[in-house]
Design a protein around this motif. Structure first.
Motif, short mmCIF file in Angstrom:
data_model
loop_
_atom_site.label_atom_id
_atom_site.label_comp_id
_atom_site.label_asym_id
_atom_site.label_seq_id
_atom_site.Cartn_x
_atom_site.Cartn_y
_atom_site.Cartn_z
N MET A 161 -2.66 -13.76 2.76
CA MET A 161 -3.89 -13.59 1.97
C MET A 161 -3.58 -13.96 0.52
SD MET A 161 -5.27 -9.96 3.45
CE MET A 161 -6.67 -10.06 2.35
N PRO A 162 -4.47 -14.67 -0.13
CA PRO A 162 -4.23 -15.04 -1.52
C PRO A 162 -4.29 -13.83 -2.43
CG PRO A 162 -6.43 -15.68 -0.82
CD PRO A 162 -5.72 -15.23 0.40
N GLY A 163 -3.33 -13.75 -3.36
CA GLY A 163 -3.31 -12.65 -4.31
C GLY A 163 -2.58 -11.43 -3.83
N LEU A 164 -2.10 -11.41 -2.57
CA LEU A 164 -1.40 -10.26 -2.02
C LEU A 164 -0.02 -10.70 -1.55
CD1 LEU A 164 -4.20 -8.56 0.09
CD2 LEU A 164 -3.45 -7.99 -2.22
N ASN A 165 0.94 -9.81 -1.73
CA ASN A 165 2.31 -10.07 -1.28
C ASN A 165 2.43 -9.68 0.19
OD1 ASN A 165 5.01 -10.65 -1.18
ND2 ASN A 165 5.64 -8.77 -2.25
N THR B 145 -0.77 -2.27 0.17
CA THR B 145 -0.83 -0.89 -0.32
C THR B 145 -1.00 -0.84 -1.83
OG1 THR B 145 0.63 -0.24 1.49
CG2 THR B 145 0.39 1.31 -0.33
N ALA B 146 -0.28 -1.71 -2.54
CA ALA B 146 -0.42 -1.74 -4.00
C ALA B 146 -1.83 -2.17 -4.41
CB ALA B 146 0.62 -2.70 -4.59
N ALA B 147 -2.41 -3.11 -3.69
CA ALA B 147 -3.77 -3.55 -4.02
C ALA B 147 -4.78 -2.45 -3.76
CB ALA B 147 -4.12 -4.80 -3.22
N VAL B 148 -4.59 -1.72 -2.66
CA VAL B 148 -5.50 -0.61 -2.36
C VAL B 148 -5.40 0.47 -3.42
CG1 VAL B 148 -5.99 1.23 -0.71
CG2 VAL B 148 -5.53 -1.09 0.11
N ARG B 149 -4.19 0.79 -3.85
CA ARG B 149 -4.02 1.80 -4.90
C ARG B 149 -4.67 1.35 -6.21
NH1 ARG B 149 2.35 3.66 -4.15
NH2 ARG B 149 2.06 4.71 -2.11
N LEU B 150 -4.54 0.06 -6.51
CA LEU B 150 -5.16 -0.45 -7.74
C LEU B 150 -6.67 -0.34 -7.68
CD1 LEU B 150 -4.89 -1.87 -10.47
CD2 LEU B 150 -4.88 -4.06 -9.23
N GLN B 151 -7.24 -0.70 -6.54
CA GLN B 151 -8.69 -0.59 -6.39
C GLN B 151 -9.14 0.87 -6.45
OE1 GLN B 151 -10.84 -3.05 -6.41
NE2 GLN B 151 -9.25 -4.62 -6.45
N TRP B 152 -8.35 1.77 -5.88
CA TRP B 152 -8.68 3.19 -5.90
C TRP B 152 -8.65 3.73 -7.33
CZ3 TRP B 152 -10.88 6.81 -3.12
CH2 TRP B 152 -10.68 8.15 -3.48
N ARG B 153 -7.66 3.31 -8.12
CA ARG B 153 -7.59 3.74 -9.52
C ARG B 153 -8.78 3.21 -10.32
NH1 ARG B 153 -1.14 2.86 -10.94
NH2 ARG B 153 -0.34 4.48 -9.53
N ARG B 154 -9.18 1.99 -10.05
CA ARG B 154 -10.35 1.44 -10.73
C ARG B 154 -11.61 2.21 -10.36
NH1 ARG B 154 -9.44 -5.16 -10.10
NH2 ARG B 154 -7.62 -5.31 -11.50
N LEU B 155 -11.75 2.53 -9.08
CA LEU B 155 -12.91 3.30 -8.65
C LEU B 155 -12.90 4.70 -9.26
CD1 LEU B 155 -15.41 3.59 -6.85
CD2 LEU B 155 -13.89 4.28 -4.98
N GLU B 156 -11.72 5.32 -9.32
CA GLU B 156 -11.62 6.67 -9.91
C GLU B 156 -11.96 6.66 -11.39
OE1 GLU B 156 -8.31 10.29 -10.23
OE2 GLU B 156 -7.77 8.31 -9.43
N SER B 157 -11.46 5.67 -12.11
CA SER B 157 -11.78 5.58 -13.54
C SER B 157 -13.26 5.30 -13.77
CB SER B 157 -10.93 4.48 -14.19
OG SER B 157 -11.22 3.22 -13.61
#
Length: 282
Positions: free
Chosen positions: A1-5, A21-33
Motif C-alpha cells: 500500500m502506498p504510504g505504509l511500511n 499499526t502506526a498509521a492507525v495510531r496516527l489517525q486515532w490521535r488526529r480523531l482524538e484531538s
C-alpha cells in the motif's frame, strides 16, 4: 500500500503490519484531538442548557422507551399465559381506541394551554421568564412524556391485537390511562399555581441566589486564600485578550478553568464582560 511500511517477513512468510499499526495510531490521535477541540466547555454548556430547556427531549425518550417495553411485555404475556383479566377482543379494541383518543386530547390540550398561558402571563411579566419557567419545569416535561408514552404504547397494542388478547398489555394500558387522567388533573392545578406572579418572582429569586452562591461562595470577612499575594504584573492592558469568535452574549463563565489557569500561571485573570453583556468580535 502506498504510504505504509507494509513488508513481508521472509523467514515467517507473514506480512509486517507495524506500518499499518502506526498509521492507525496516527489517525486515532488526529480523531482524538479533533473531538477534544470540538468538545469545548462553551459547547457542552450550550448543549446541556438546550437539553434542560427543550420540551421534546422527554417525549422523545418516552417513544424510545416504548419500543423497548412493548416487545418485552408481549413476550412476558406469551410466557406467563395469564388469562384472568377477562378481556375480549372487542373490549380490548375499545379500550385501546379510548386511551389513544384520551391521551391525544391531553397532549393537544396541554400544548395549547401552555402556549396560551405564555401569551397571557407574558403581559404581566417578561415572556422570557414565563417560557423558561414552563419549559424547564420537570413536572410539565415528564407529564407530557407520560402522555406520549401512553399514546404510543396504546397504538402499538392496538396494532398487535388479533384473535388473541394480550391481557398483561391490556392491563398496563388501562393502568396508564388512569395515571394519565390523574396526571392531567394535577397538571392543570400545578400550572395554574406555577403561573402566579408570586411563584414566578420566588423562582427568579431562588435562581438568582443560587448564581450568587456559585460566584461568591465565601462569606463577607472570610479569607479568600492562604495569604498568597501575587507579584506585580505591570500594565494589564498589554496582556488583554480579545474575543475572536462571533458576536454573542455572555451567558456563563467557566470559573473552574479560569482559576486553574490563573494558579498555573501564578497570576490574576480578570473577566471584563459581565453575564448578560453583548460581546462583539474583537
Amino acid at each position: 500500500m502506498p504510504g505504509l511500511n507494509y513488508t513481508a517477513d521472509v523467514n515467517s512468510g507473514r506480512p509486517d503490519v507495524s506500518g499499518v499499526t502506526a498509521a492507525v495510531r496516527l489517525q486515532w490521535r488526529r480523531l482524538e484531538s479533533y473531538v477534544l477541540s470540538q468538545l469545548t466547555w462553551n459547547r457542552l454548556y450550550r448543549a446541556a442548557s438546550y437539553i434542560k430547556s427543550a420540551l421534546w427531549i422527554v417525549p422523545f425518550v418516552a417513544i424510545l422507551l416504548v419500543l423497548v417495553v412493548a416487545p418485552a411485555l408481549v413476550r412476558l404475556d406469551a410466557w406467563l399465559g395469564w388469562r384472568r383479566a377477562g378481556f375480549g377482543v372487542a373490549g380490548a379494541q375499545a379500550l385501546y381506541q379510548t386511551v389513544i383518543t384520551l391521551t391525544l386530547s391531553f397532549v393537544v390540550f396541554t400544548f395549547g394551554s401552555l402556549l396560551v398561558a405564555v401569551q397571557i402571563a407574558g403581559g404581566q411579566l417578561t415572556p422570557r421568564i414565563i417560557a423558561t419557567t414552563l419549559l424547564r419545569d420537570n413536572v410539565v416535561r415528564y407529564t407530557v412524556g407520560l402522555f406520549v408514552f401512553t399514546l404510543i404504547f396504546a397504538v402499538m397494542a392496538l396494532d398487535r391485537l388479533e384473535n388473541k388478547v394480550l391481557e398483561i398489555v391490556a392491563l398496563v394500558v388501562a393502568l396508564l390511562a388512569i395515571v394519565c387522567i390523574a396526571a392531567f388533573l394535577f397538571l392543570i392545578d400545578y400550572a395554574a399555581r406555577l403561573l402566579r406572579p408570586v411563584t414566578i418572582v420566588a423562582r427568579v429569586a431562588d435562581d438568582g441566589l443560587a448564581v450568587i452562591n456559585a460566584l461568591y461562595p465565601q462569606r463577607t470577612g472570610q479569607a479568600a486564600g492562604e495569604g498568597h499575594t501575587p507579584a506585580a504584573f505591570g500594565d494589564a492592558r498589554q496582556r488583554r485578550m480579545q474575543h475572536d469568535g462571533p458576536s454573542e452574549i455572555v451567558v456563563a463563565v467557566d470559573l473552574a478553568t479560569l482559576v486553574r489557569e490563573a494558579r498555573w500561571a501564578d497570576g490574576v485573570i480578570e473577566f471584563v464582560p459581565l453575564v448578560g453583556d453583548f460581546l462583539a468580535t474583537g
